[in-house]
Design a protein around this motif. Structure first.
Motif, mmCIF file in Angstrom:
data_model
loop_
_atom_site.group_PDB
_atom_site.id
_atom_site.type_symbol
_atom_site.label_atom_id
_atom_site.label_comp_id
_atom_site.label_asym_id
_atom_site.label_seq_id
_atom_site.Cartn_x
_atom_site.Cartn_y
_atom_site.Cartn_z
ATOM 1 N N SER A 185 20.338 54.582 39.872
ATOM 2 C CA SER A 185 20.193 55.924 39.301
ATOM 3 C C SER A 185 19.324 56.812 40.179
ATOM 4 O O SER A 185 19.675 57.963 40.464
ATOM 5 N N LEU A 198 28.406 59.069 36.854
ATOM 6 C CA LEU A 198 28.446 59.255 35.409
ATOM 7 C C LEU A 198 29.888 59.237 34.889
ATOM 8 O O LEU A 198 30.175 58.628 33.848
ATOM 9 N N LEU A 199 30.786 59.896 35.600
ATOM 10 C CA LEU A 199 32.182 59.908 35.165
ATOM 11 C C LEU A 199 32.787 58.510 35.196
ATOM 12 O O LEU A 199 33.530 58.115 34.281
ATOM 13 N N ALA A 201 31.102 55.591 35.033
ATOM 14 C CA ALA A 201 30.422 54.707 34.081
ATOM 15 C C ALA A 201 30.851 54.968 32.644
ATOM 16 O O ALA A 201 30.749 54.077 31.787
ATOM 17 N N THR A 202 31.339 56.162 32.368
ATOM 18 C CA THR A 202 31.769 56.498 31.011
ATOM 19 C C THR A 202 33.286 56.495 30.873
ATOM 20 O O THR A 202 33.831 56.995 29.882
ATOM 21 N N GLY A 203 33.981 55.928 31.857
ATOM 22 C CA GLY A 203 35.417 55.729 31.741
ATOM 23 C C GLY A 203 36.271 56.951 31.974
ATOM 24 O O GLY A 203 37.462 56.947 31.653
ATOM 25 N N ARG A 204 35.674 58.011 32.533
ATOM 26 C CA ARG A 204 36.469 59.225 32.771
ATOM 27 C C ARG A 204 37.435 59.047 33.934
ATOM 28 O O ARG A 204 38.608 59.360 33.826
#
Length: 214
Positions: A185, A198-199, A201-204
């Motif tokens: 991070s 972030l995209l 890690a959140t499945g985007r």
């Protein structure tokens, strides 16, 4: 996850937590190495076989011991992320692969036993420290409290590599995982690369091939 470079880096619970994360990562590495059996010549990571991967990972322990034996006069590097940035060129150099093979060979006829002994010795050594110790790294002087998380990161990531190569469960110790992810991070945020991470890690959406914070 870091204190000011000239401040009391080892004071309080942060140092205790960092030391515990390092010990947990070292223990996981030793346990996973014990599961190798007769697969030392099997594929490890990239051009490394399993022995070379274990050898490279063992250097995360050896350098702590070596650098503590080379006290520094001051701290030139003030954070774990700063150390990673300062050593990117070294880490990408061709000598790294050979050092891994050499370190694997140096583990001798009983590499799993050698790793267990090394882990026990270095964890005990760190247990005698308070984190304020100044040591000489390849990037310059650092306090142990700032250097140790980089070793926990290396132990954690490369033990995950080893577990994957062996088909073992990726049972990363929670303390080691938290510290390794904190460094990821720090690097992503500091380098302006947090968005893709972030995209993903959140499945985007997935990360591009070869994307890395290192």
């Amino acid at each position: 996850m870091s204190a000011p470079p000239d401040g009391p880096a080892g004071a309080g619970g942060a140092w205790d937590a960092s030391r515990a994360a390092f010990a947990d990562a070292a223990g996981w590495f030793a346990r996973t190495t014990a599961a190798v059996g007769d697969r030392w010549a099997g594929p490890g990571l990239g051009e490394w076989d399993v022995r070379a991967l274990v050898g490279h990972t063992s250097r995360s322990l050896l350098t702590v011991e070596e650098y503590l034996g080379r006290p520094a006069a001051g701290a030139q590097v003030g954070s774990p992320a700063g150390y990673v940035r300062a050593t990117r060129a070294i880490a990408a150099g061709p000598a790294v692969a050979q050092r891994g093979r050499d370190a694997g060979a140096a583990l001798g006829a009983e590499p799993a036993a050698a790793v267990a002994a090394l882990a026990g010795r270095v964890v005990a050594l760190v247990g005698t420290c308070d984190g304020t110790e100044l040591l000489t790294t390849v990037a310059g002087g650092m306090r142990l409290a700032q250097y140790l998380p980089t070793r926990t990161f290396e132990l954690t990531v490369h033990t995950a590599d080893l577990a994957a190569a062996l088909g073992e469960p990726l049972e990363v110790p929670a303390s080691a995982a938290a510290q390794a992810l904190a460094l990821v991070s720090d690097l992503a945020v500091g380098d302006g690369r947090a968005g893709p991470l972030l995209l993903a890690a959140t499945g985007r959406r997935g990360l591009p091939p070869g994307w890395s914070v290192l």
